[in-house]
Design a protein around this motif. Structure first.
Motif: not given
Length: 294
Positions: A14-18, A35-37, A41-42, A44-48
């Protein structure tokens, strides 16, 4: 027991993408597939249950919630790095912390410069700076360092600073209005504000050993002096601006207007220092010795 919904790797991605400005750039930086990134992130957002990023064109942009989580994620990354550095340092016998005992008399400017040189190479070693009126050498543990005006008779230390103590009062105090030098008898009729315990126990160095008002820090001593509650002997380096402005006045005493002490760098046993303490000792020596050579 708490079971995390996210992983550290997800937060790292997530930090690397930003930081990289998008998934493609981050994938190249991390040597992973795009695709792995996207998947990390998807998930991560879903779990949160919170949207952290939104894609605008080819750029990933933080949501308001994402900005908050990014700050926390950076703190998490730093803590993980510090934990791993600590394990590495302990394996190499690099100390996790150093106790540095400093006299209240010690000027701070060169000390802080030495700490600034130490910090980038400290490998996470924590400095515990203890200010003391009395630094007791016998209480030091192996690896401790001390900056003190008390030099044991059986020890040698690196000379640091000459400290000049001045008798001072507020500009509106009756002592500031006297035109003739103030005698010891006259001085005894006014309130002396001094450190407790005193820097020196002899009467010559503490005229109000059993009388006058006491404080445990020069901050309190000076606060009371500014209010006109008495006079005090104070290190010159703490009051230079107030002397220049006239807010405080140096007394003219019949017995002399200045008293001097010298501070020293001490450690129980140099050969018992760990690599971090040796580095700090070297930074301190370089700072003070380089100034002496100027």
């Amino acid at each position: 027991m708490f079971r995390p919904k996210s992983t550290f790797e997800q937060w790292r991605i997530f930090q690397a993408v930003v930081d990289c400005g998008g998934y493609a750039q981050a994938a190249e930086a991390l040597n992973k597939s795009q695709s792995s990134l996207n998947h990390a992130v998807a998930k991560l957002q879903q779990s949160l249950g919170v949207a952290l990023l939104e894609v605008r064109g080819r750029k990933a942009v933080l949501t308001p919630a994402g900005e908050i989580f990014l700050k926390r994620a950076r703190q998490l990354s730093q803590q993980v790095e510090e934990l791993e550095n600590l394990a590495n340092n302990l394996e190499r016998q690099w100390e996790p912390q150093i106790n540095l005992y400093v006299s209240v008399l010690q000027p701070r400017e060169r000390l802080y410069r030495a700490l600034a040189h130490f910090y980038p190479r400290s490998r996470g070693c924590r400095i515990n700076l203890h200010e003391r009126i009395h630094c007791h050498f016998n209480a030091l543990q192996p690896g401790d360092l001390m900056l003190s005006e008390h030099l044991p008779q059986d020890r040698t230390g690196l000379p640091l600073d000459e400290v000049c103590l001045l008798p001072l009062c507020a500009s509106g105090h009756p002592l500031a209005e006297q035109e003739e030098p103030v005698t010891t008898e006259q001085l005894a009729t006014y309130n002396q504000i001094s450190l407790h315990p005193p820097i020196h126990r002899s009467v010559d160095w503490n005229d109000a050993d059993d009388t006058g008002w006491k404080a445990t820090h020069y901050h309190e001593v000076l606060s009371m002096v500014r209010l006109g509650l008495g006079y005090a002997w104070v290190p010159r380096h703490l009051v230079q601006e107030e002397l220049a402005s006239g807010a405080l006045v140096q007394l003219e005493l019949a017995g002399g207007n200045e008293r001097y002490l010298y501070t020293y760098l001490l450690t129980p046993a140099v050969d018992a220092l760990g690599p971090a303490a040796e580095l700090l000792l070297r930074c301190l020596r370089n700072e003070y010795q380089s100034d002496d050579d100027k």
